[in-house]
Design a protein around this motif. Structure first.
Motif, PDB file in Angstrom:
ATOM      1  N   ALA A 214       7.891   4.872   3.257  1.00 44.63           N
ATOM      2  CA  ALA A 214       7.474   5.805   2.202  1.00 44.63           C
ATOM      3  C   ALA A 214       7.742   5.216   0.820  1.00 44.63           C
ATOM      4  CB  ALA A 214       8.208   7.131   2.370  1.00 44.63           C
ATOM      5  N   LYS A 215       8.904   4.599   0.648  1.00 43.81           N
ATOM      6  CA  LYS A 215       9.252   3.984  -0.646  1.00 43.81           C
ATOM      7  C   LYS A 215       8.297   2.847  -0.989  1.00 43.81           C
ATOM      8  CE  LYS A 215      14.175   5.112  -0.283  1.00 43.81           C
ATOM      9  NZ  LYS A 215      15.522   4.590   0.062  1.00 43.81           N
ATOM     10  N   LEU A 216       7.965   2.024   0.021  1.00 48.31           N
ATOM     11  CA  LEU A 216       7.018   0.922  -0.223  1.00 48.31           C
ATOM     12  C   LEU A 216       5.656   1.455  -0.666  1.00 48.31           C
ATOM     13  CD1 LEU A 216       7.707  -1.498   2.800  1.00 48.31           C
ATOM     14  CD2 LEU A 216       8.378  -1.815   0.414  1.00 48.31           C
ATOM     15  N   ALA A 217       5.208   2.533  -0.022  1.00 46.33           N
ATOM     16  CA  ALA A 217       3.900   3.115  -0.362  1.00 46.33           C
ATOM     17  C   ALA A 217       3.905   3.676  -1.782  1.00 46.33           C
ATOM     18  CB  ALA A 217       3.542   4.205   0.643  1.00 46.33           C
ATOM     19  N   LEU A 218       4.947   4.431  -2.130  1.00 41.66           N
ATOM     20  CA  LEU A 218       5.033   5.011  -3.468  1.00 41.66           C
ATOM     21  C   LEU A 218       5.150   3.929  -4.534  1.00 41.66           C
ATOM     22  CD1 LEU A 218       7.426   7.922  -2.510  1.00 41.66           C
ATOM     23  CD2 LEU A 218       5.138   8.241  -3.482  1.00 41.66           C
ATOM     24  N   THR A 219       5.949   2.912  -4.257  1.00 37.05           N
ATOM     25  CA  THR A 219       6.143   1.822  -5.221  1.00 37.05           C
ATOM     26  C   THR A 219       4.849   1.045  -5.438  1.00 37.05           C
ATOM     27  OG1 THR A 219       8.460   1.596  -4.554  1.00 37.05           O
ATOM     28  CG2 THR A 219       7.482  -0.255  -5.728  1.00 37.05           C
ATOM     29  N   ALA A 220       4.090   0.809  -4.365  1.00 34.55           N
ATOM     30  CA  ALA A 220       2.824   0.076  -4.485  1.00 34.55           C
ATOM     31  C   ALA A 220       1.841   0.810  -5.380  1.00 34.55           C
ATOM     32  CB  ALA A 220       2.206  -0.140  -3.104  1.00 34.55           C
ATOM     33  N   HIS A 274       3.841  -9.185   5.611  1.00 36.45           N
ATOM     34  CA  HIS A 274       4.780  -8.113   5.280  1.00 36.45           C
ATOM     35  C   HIS A 274       4.043  -6.854   4.812  1.00 36.45           C
ATOM     36  CE1 HIS A 274       8.103 -10.938   5.662  1.00 36.45           C
ATOM     37  NE2 HIS A 274       7.359 -11.794   4.986  1.00 36.45           N
ATOM     38  N   LEU A 275       4.542  -5.696   5.252  1.00 40.52           N
ATOM     39  CA  LEU A 275       3.913  -4.424   4.903  1.00 40.52           C
ATOM     40  C   LEU A 275       3.894  -4.211   3.393  1.00 40.52           C
ATOM     41  CD1 LEU A 275       2.608  -1.869   6.108  1.00 40.52           C
ATOM     42  CD2 LEU A 275       4.884  -0.816   6.106  1.00 40.52           C
ATOM     43  N   LYS A 276       4.944  -4.633   2.718  1.00 38.23           N
ATOM     44  CA  LYS A 276       5.002  -4.493   1.257  1.00 38.23           C
ATOM     45  C   LYS A 276       3.790  -5.151   0.597  1.00 38.23           C
ATOM     46  CE  LYS A 276       7.780  -5.896  -2.742  1.00 38.23           C
ATOM     47  NZ  LYS A 276       9.013  -6.604  -3.180  1.00 38.23           N
ATOM     48  N   ASP A 277       3.470  -6.373   1.008  1.00 41.48           N
ATOM     49  CA  ASP A 277       2.334  -7.093   0.428  1.00 41.48           C
ATOM     50  C   ASP A 277       1.015  -6.417   0.791  1.00 41.48           C
ATOM     51  OD1 ASP A 277       4.141  -9.012  -0.541  1.00 41.48           O
ATOM     52  OD2 ASP A 277       4.023 -10.163   1.326  1.00 41.48           O
ATOM     53  N   TYR A 278       0.930  -5.911   2.026  1.00 44.08           N
ATOM     54  CA  TYR A 278      -0.279  -5.202   2.467  1.00 44.08           C
ATOM     55  C   TYR A 278      -0.517  -3.974   1.602  1.00 44.08           C
ATOM     56  CZ  TYR A 278      -3.373  -2.472   5.510  1.00 44.08           C
ATOM     57  OH  TYR A 278      -4.415  -1.712   6.008  1.00 44.08           O
ATOM     58  N   TYR A 279       0.538  -3.209   1.348  1.00 42.11           N
ATOM     59  CA  TYR A 279       0.417  -2.008   0.516  1.00 42.11           C
ATOM     60  C   TYR A 279      -0.014  -2.347  -0.908  1.00 42.11           C
ATOM     61  CZ  TYR A 279       2.398   1.450   3.771  1.00 42.11           C
ATOM     62  OH  TYR A 279       2.607   2.324   4.811  1.00 42.11           O
ATOM     63  N   ILE A 280       0.542  -3.409  -1.452  1.00 42.37           N
ATOM     64  CA  ILE A 280       0.196  -3.796  -2.830  1.00 42.37           C
ATOM     65  C   ILE A 280      -1.292  -4.129  -2.930  1.00 42.37           C
ATOM     66  CG2 ILE A 280       0.535  -5.600  -4.577  1.00 42.37           C
ATOM     67  CD1 ILE A 280       3.522  -5.644  -3.686  1.00 42.37           C
ATOM     68  N   GLU A 281      -1.811  -4.841  -1.923  1.00 41.55           N
ATOM     69  CA  GLU A 281      -3.236  -5.184  -1.922  1.00 41.55           C
ATOM     70  C   GLU A 281      -4.109  -3.951  -1.733  1.00 41.55           C
ATOM     71  OE1 GLU A 281      -5.053  -8.047  -2.528  1.00 41.55           O
ATOM     72  OE2 GLU A 281      -3.085  -8.610  -3.343  1.00 41.55           O
ATOM     73  N   GLU A 282      -3.714  -3.106  -0.763  1.00 41.67           N
ATOM     74  CA  GLU A 282      -4.509  -1.907  -0.480  1.00 41.67           C
ATOM     75  C   GLU A 282      -4.502  -0.940  -1.655  1.00 41.67           C
ATOM     76  OE1 GLU A 282      -6.367  -0.985   2.467  1.00 41.67           O
ATOM     77  OE2 GLU A 282      -6.201  -3.169   2.530  1.00 41.67           O
ATOM     78  N   ALA A 283      -3.384  -0.876  -2.374  1.00 43.15           N
ATOM     79  CA  ALA A 283      -3.261   0.054  -3.509  1.00 43.15           C
ATOM     80  C   ALA A 283      -4.253  -0.265  -4.612  1.00 43.15           C
ATOM     81  CB  ALA A 283      -1.832   0.027  -4.053  1.00 43.15           C
ATOM     82  N   LYS A 284      -4.664  -1.519  -4.700  1.00 39.05           N
ATOM     83  CA  LYS A 284      -5.634  -1.913  -5.727  1.00 39.05           C
ATOM     84  C   LYS A 284      -6.986  -1.241  -5.518  1.00 39.05           C
ATOM     85  CE  LYS A 284      -3.555  -6.504  -6.295  1.00 39.05           C
ATOM     86  NZ  LYS A 284      -3.735  -7.971  -6.044  1.00 39.05           N
ATOM     87  N   ASN A 285      -7.256  -0.827  -4.280  1.00 37.87           N
ATOM     88  CA  ASN A 285      -8.555  -0.219  -3.955  1.00 37.87           C
ATOM     89  C   ASN A 285      -8.515   1.307  -3.925  1.00 37.87           C
ATOM     90  OD1 ASN A 285      -9.640  -2.849  -3.527  1.00 37.87           O
ATOM     91  ND2 ASN A 285      -8.724  -2.870  -1.460  1.00 37.87           N
ATOM     92  N   LEU A 286      -7.352   1.884  -4.247  1.00 38.32           N
ATOM     93  CA  LEU A 286      -7.219   3.354  -4.193  1.00 38.32           C
ATOM     94  C   LEU A 286      -7.311   3.952  -5.597  1.00 38.32           C
ATOM     95  CD1 LEU A 286      -4.363   3.762  -1.564  1.00 38.32           C
ATOM     96  CD2 LEU A 286      -6.801   4.068  -1.223  1.00 38.32           C
TER      97      LEU A 286
END
Length: 286
Positions: A214-220, A274-286
């Motif tokens: 949850a923290k990784l998602a919010l931070t991304a 790493h999930l952190k990196d995946y979230y950062i990339e995916e967040a760019k498209n949201l």
């Protein structure tokens, strides 16, 4: 790897795309069967042949395994939107493939299920998968049952929830998981194609609690850390209500998600995504 003639079913799905890429990079001869050939571009005609077929329709699969050494199936209900149920796709469609494999003398059949499928047979999403696993094990073919601990794509739900600025979790949020990226899982599967009669339980490199995820998602998403913990009885009530008032097509995936999220599910660690990196990339498209 001693076998290079491979039939790949589910090549346009999340894992299938990574598997196809990995197989071709290792210079395997691959036949990819797809419902809609337009969804798959053939940029490697030396190693890839695309055939149109529907695994739920056995007549379209006739002799599809001729000359094939290994069948890899990632076929599951999420790939279909035709009102078909789990037994239609996860069991019967894979049985159609298995029958063709047996008929043509295929040496190895690789099937992708999920972690602890044998433990949670009462869940609709696993009932059909594990019925096929049993059939495959008794088929006489060499087999590999792959049991990944959730895909990064599944963890995308947390990003969607985090868009609102807070994430809701059932219980303490200390339950631990290590989901795996499709590229890492594809590499592991292709690297173990010579193994016979084994079950490969596998997860990503990072063991994370639900609170961590949850923290990784919010931070991304550059959101403040706001996590709301709901009592676990509300999770159980949600499952009961879903079973009572919605169709299996609706409640099946949610029942699976809510059940497995209730306790630790940690698989042997593998890979470097790493999930952190995946979230950062995916967040760019949201």
């Amino acid at each position: 790897m001693k076998d290079t003639n491979i039939l790949l079913a589910g090549a346009t799905g999340y894992l299938g795309k990574y598997l196809l890429k990995e197989l071709l990079e290792k210079k395997n001869q691959v036949i990819a069967i797809v419902r809609n050939p337009d969804k798959l571009q053939n940029s490697n005609e030396n190693y890839l042949e695309i055939k149109q077929a529907e695994v739920t329709k056995p007549e379209t699969l006739r002799d599809i395994c001729k000359g094939i050494n290994t069948v890899i199936s990632t076929v599951g209900i999420t790939k279909q939107k035709d009102g078909l149920n789990y037994l239609d796709v996860d069991y019967r469609a894979n049985m159609n493939l298995l029958e063709e494999a047996k008929k043509s003398g295929v040496a190895q059949f690789v099937y992708v299920s999920a972690i602890n499928g044998d433990k949670y047979r009462d869940l609709k999403i696993f009932e059909a998968k594990e019925k096929f696993v049993a059939a495959l094990k008794s088929s006489g073919l060499n087999y590999t049952i792959v049991r990944p601990n959730g895909f990064f794509s599944d963890m995308g739900h947390f990003l969607q929830i985090a868009k609102s600025g807070r994430v809701f979790l059932f219980g303490s949020g200390n339950q631990k998981f290590n989901p795996i990226h499709g590229a890492d899982l594809a590499r592991a599967i292709v690297d173990t194609l010579d193994d016979e009669n084994k079950e490969l339980t596998i997860g990503g490199p990072d063991v994370l609690s639900l609170n961590d995820i949850a923290k990784l998602a919010l931070t991304a998403l550059n959101k403040p850390i706001k996590i709301v913990h709901l009592p676990d009885w509300s999770r159980k009530l949600s499952i009961r209500c879903l079973r009572s008032f919605t169709s299996v097509k609706t409640y099946g995936p949610i029942e699976f998600f809510l059940t497995l999220m209730a306790e630790d599910n940690i698989a042997p660690t593998y890979g470097h995504e790493h999930l952190k990196d995946y979230y950062i990339e995916e967040a760019k498209n949201l």
